[in-house]
Design a protein around this motif. Structure first.
Motif, PDB file in Angstrom:
ATOM      1  N   GLY A 116       0.746  -1.211  -0.055  1.00  0.00           N
ATOM      2  CA  GLY A 116       0.212   0.063   0.035  1.00  0.00           C
ATOM      3  C   GLY A 116       0.933   1.225   0.214  1.00  0.00           C
ATOM      4  O   GLY A 116       0.245   2.247   0.139  1.00  0.00           O
ATOM      5  N   LEU A 117       2.143   1.236   0.070  1.00  0.00           N
ATOM      6  CA  LEU A 117       2.864   2.166  -0.080  1.00  0.00           C
ATOM      7  C   LEU A 117       2.652   3.387  -1.403  1.00  0.00           C
ATOM      8  O   LEU A 117       2.576   2.655  -2.453  1.00  0.00           O
ATOM      9  N   SER A 118       2.454   4.428  -1.026  1.00  0.00           N
ATOM     10  CA  SER A 118       2.027   5.361  -2.191  1.00  0.00           C
ATOM     11  C   SER A 118       2.861   6.694  -2.226  1.00  0.00           C
ATOM     12  O   SER A 118       3.321   6.886  -1.170  1.00  0.00           O
ATOM     13  N   THR A 119       2.437   7.470  -3.243  1.00  0.00           N
ATOM     14  CA  THR A 119       3.288   8.738  -3.267  1.00  0.00           C
ATOM     15  C   THR A 119       2.907   9.646  -2.549  1.00  0.00           C
ATOM     16  O   THR A 119       3.765  10.516  -1.566  1.00  0.00           O
ATOM     17  N   ALA A 120       1.760   9.472  -1.844  1.00  0.00           N
ATOM     18  CA  ALA A 120       1.249  10.403  -0.631  1.00  0.00           C
ATOM     19  C   ALA A 120       2.206  10.007   0.624  1.00  0.00           C
ATOM     20  O   ALA A 120       2.037  11.064   1.356  1.00  0.00           O
ATOM     21  N   ASP A 121       2.653   8.973   0.764  1.00  0.00           N
ATOM     22  CA  ASP A 121       3.481   8.741   1.810  1.00  0.00           C
ATOM     23  C   ASP A 121       4.834   9.134   1.699  1.00  0.00           C
ATOM     24  O   ASP A 121       5.716   8.945   2.680  1.00  0.00           O
ATOM     25  N   VAL A 122       5.432   9.800   0.776  1.00  0.00           N
ATOM     26  CA  VAL A 122       6.654  10.224   0.699  1.00  0.00           C
ATOM     27  C   VAL A 122       6.772  11.829   0.670  1.00  0.00           C
ATOM     28  O   VAL A 122       6.185  12.352  -0.361  1.00  0.00           O
ATOM     29  N   ALA A 123       7.589  12.189   1.574  1.00  0.00           N
ATOM     30  CA  ALA A 123       7.596  13.649   1.756  1.00  0.00           C
ATOM     31  C   ALA A 123       8.697  14.026   0.581  1.00  0.00           C
ATOM     32  O   ALA A 123       9.567  13.592   0.506  1.00  0.00           O
ATOM     33  N   PRO A 124       8.244  15.018  -0.339  1.00  0.00           N
ATOM     34  CA  PRO A 124       9.088  15.484  -1.199  1.00  0.00           C
ATOM     35  C   PRO A 124      10.356  15.956  -0.975  1.00  0.00           C
ATOM     36  O   PRO A 124      11.321  15.589  -1.462  1.00  0.00           O
ATOM     37  N   GLU A 125      10.293  16.653   0.129  1.00  0.00           N
ATOM     38  CA  GLU A 125      11.610  17.243   0.720  1.00  0.00           C
ATOM     39  C   GLU A 125      12.628  16.135   1.082  1.00  0.00           C
ATOM     40  O   GLU A 125      13.813  16.483   1.067  1.00  0.00           O
ATOM     41  N   THR A 126      12.174  14.949   1.445  1.00  0.00           N
ATOM     42  CA  THR A 126      13.143  13.907   1.980  1.00  0.00           C
ATOM     43  C   THR A 126      13.799  13.483   0.518  1.00  0.00           C
ATOM     44  O   THR A 126      15.053  13.012   0.722  1.00  0.00           O
ATOM     45  N   VAL A 127      13.167  13.223  -0.463  1.00  0.00           N
ATOM     46  CA  VAL A 127      13.754  12.821  -1.675  1.00  0.00           C
ATOM     47  C   VAL A 127      14.578  14.019  -2.325  1.00  0.00           C
ATOM     48  O   VAL A 127      15.700  13.754  -2.747  1.00  0.00           O
ATOM     49  N   LEU A 128      14.116  15.271  -2.444  1.00  0.00           N
ATOM     50  CA  LEU A 128      14.712  16.193  -3.013  1.00  0.00           C
ATOM     51  C   LEU A 128      16.118  16.531  -2.198  1.00  0.00           C
ATOM     52  O   LEU A 128      17.166  17.012  -2.730  1.00  0.00           O
ATOM     53  N   GLY A 129      16.093  16.278  -1.102  1.00  0.00           N
ATOM     54  CA  GLY A 129      17.299  16.671  -0.119  1.00  0.00           C
ATOM     55  C   GLY A 129      18.575  15.586   0.086  1.00  0.00           C
ATOM     56  O   GLY A 129      19.395  15.925   0.734  1.00  0.00           O
ATOM     57  N   ALA A 130      18.270  14.366  -0.528  1.00  0.00           N
ATOM     58  CA  ALA A 130      19.075  13.453  -0.720  1.00  0.00           C
ATOM     59  C   ALA A 130      20.380  13.372  -1.621  1.00  0.00           C
ATOM     60  O   ALA A 130      19.982  13.696  -2.784  1.00  0.00           O
ATOM     61  N   ARG A 131      21.577  13.040  -1.246  1.00  0.00           N
ATOM     62  CA  ARG A 131      22.366  12.843  -2.124  1.00  0.00           C
ATOM     63  C   ARG A 131      22.312  11.608  -3.062  1.00  0.00           C
ATOM     64  O   ARG A 131      22.473  11.555  -4.271  1.00  0.00           O
ATOM     65  N   VAL A 132      21.788  10.457  -2.515  1.00  0.00           N
ATOM     66  CA  VAL A 132      21.308   9.283  -3.229  1.00  0.00           C
ATOM     67  C   VAL A 132      19.826   8.885  -2.728  1.00  0.00           C
ATOM     68  O   VAL A 132      19.672   8.784  -1.535  1.00  0.00           O
ATOM     69  N   VAL A 133      18.971   8.497  -3.467  1.00  0.00           N
ATOM     70  CA  VAL A 133      17.976   7.862  -3.361  1.00  0.00           C
ATOM     71  C   VAL A 133      18.013   6.473  -3.696  1.00  0.00           C
ATOM     72  O   VAL A 133      17.992   6.290  -4.919  1.00  0.00           O
ATOM     73  N   HIS A 134      17.760   5.490  -2.852  1.00  0.00           N
ATOM     74  CA  HIS A 134      17.632   4.187  -3.415  1.00  0.00           C
ATOM     75  C   HIS A 134      16.307   3.590  -3.236  1.00  0.00           C
ATOM     76  O   HIS A 134      15.637   3.578  -2.062  1.00  0.00           O
ATOM     77  N   LEU A 135      15.744   3.167  -4.462  1.00  0.00           N
ATOM     78  CA  LEU A 135      14.364   2.580  -4.656  1.00  0.00           C
ATOM     79  C   LEU A 135      14.574   0.987  -4.463  1.00  0.00           C
ATOM     80  O   LEU A 135      15.296   0.212  -5.200  1.00  0.00           O
ATOM     81  N   GLY A 136      14.024   0.414  -3.293  1.00  0.00           N
ATOM     82  CA  GLY A 136      14.179  -0.999  -2.938  1.00  0.00           C
ATOM     83  C   GLY A 136      12.872  -1.760  -3.119  1.00  0.00           C
ATOM     84  O   GLY A 136      12.025  -1.390  -2.224  1.00  0.00           O
ATOM     85  N   GLY A 137      12.750  -2.502  -4.093  1.00  0.00           N
ATOM     86  CA  GLY A 137      11.702  -3.404  -4.167  1.00  0.00           C
ATOM     87  C   GLY A 137      10.389  -2.716  -5.063  1.00  0.00           C
ATOM     88  O   GLY A 137       9.181  -2.742  -4.494  1.00  0.00           O
TER      89      GLY A 137
END
Length: 307
Positions: A116-137
């Motif tokens: 049930g993980l969805s885009t609404a669960d992801v804070a944009p600033e968390t992704v935009l502020g990272a040096r690396v984003v690892h998408l797992g699964g």
């Protein structure tokens, strides 16, 4: 945060060595039983923390005792868990893994809240502020097959964030679907079976051709893990083989996650793709020597000093 791991979170219960399931109410005595934080996001986060890389993890778990345990284990390892959402009335994903004497790992699995993980669960600033984003699964997080999530990844990449992606399953239908992520990632890290299925080569296809075909679909590099045969890199320079280390294998659970974590840490440290892959190989070898996805992590940070 230096790295954000986003995706699948699982509680693993592992036992070894298991040669058979007891008949009736019989009991088999074992050498070891462990509980670990697992899954392509959670395990990778734990491994990165062990390497000394600041890491936060984003995903969905239940509001049950398993979820409490998972959060506790990750926090104890040094992972920022503020981005993990709790689903009321849902179960935290969990697996029971009876490990064979040769290190093989059949499993019993409940997907739980991961689905049930969805885009609404992801804070944009968390992704935009990272040096690396690892998408797992991403193959099992169907709520992220979303133009809004792809746009967020593209915005992050435009700002300099590196996006890496690993997978969880070997289900053909899911492997075909997850190709929609390829234009939005920099590094794809499947295992051999996943690479063959994703590319359309089939189960008996050529892994080098499969890696090259996936590379053409958008990623900057494709790194295919090959178990005892090491890994294969496909990038603009061509094809490169990275050998595995010759170590005694206790359990292969989490080796792919460890490879991803080492590779990401190598990128953070400024290594080239092959050098980062060698760091991933070294960490995977440590994990293979013990039970569970967090085995062999004590002192893992020293691997970053080795070139």
């Amino acid at each position: 945060m230096t790295v954000v791991t986003l995706g699948v979170h699982i509680v693993d219960v592992l036992a070894r060595p298991v040669e058979s399931i007891p008949d009736g109410q019989d009991t088999h005595l074992l050498e070891q039983i462990r509980v670990t934080a697992a899954g392509a996001a959670a395990a990778t986060a734990v491994d990165l923390a062990a390497l000394g890389v600041p890491v936060a993890s984003v995903g969905a778990i239940g509001d049950d005792e398993l979820g409490d345990l998972l959060v506790m284990m990750m926090e104890r390892r040094g992972v920022d868990v503020a981005g993990i959402v709790r689903r009321r009335g849902e179960q935290t994903a969990a697996s029971i893994l009876p490990i064979r004497p040769d290190g093989g790992r059949p499993s019993f699995h409940v997907p739980g809240a991961n689905l049930g993980l969805s885009t609404a669960d992801v804070a944009p600033e968390t992704v935009l502020g990272a040096r690396v984003v690892h998408l797992g699964g991403m193959d099992v997080t169907w709520g992220l097959y979303d133009p809004a999530f792809f746009a967020l990844l593209d915005e992050a990449r435009a700002g300099g964030t590196i996006v890496t992606m690993d997978l969880l399953s070997n289900l053909p239908d899911l492997m075909r679907g997850v190709r929609s992520f390829l234009p939005h990632v920099d590094y794809l890290l499947p295992n051999e079976e996943q690479a063959l299925l994703m590319s359309g080569a089939g189960e008996v296809g050529d892994v080098e051709e499969a890696a090259s075909a996936l590379l053409a679909q958008g990623a900057s590099a494709v790194l295919v893990t090959l178990g005892a045969d090491g890994s294969l890199i496909a990038d603009a320079e061509g094809l490169t083989r990275v050998p595995a280390l010759d170590v005694p294998v206790v359990d292969t659970t989490g080796c792919g996650d460890a490879y991803c974590a080492g590779f990401i840490a190598g990128l953070v440290d400024g290594r080239d793709v092959a050098g980062a892959a060698r760091l991933g190989t070294a960490l995977a070898a440590r994990v293979a020597g013990g039970l569970g996805s967090d085995a062999g992590l004590d002192g893992a940070g020293e691997l970053r000093d080795e070139k």
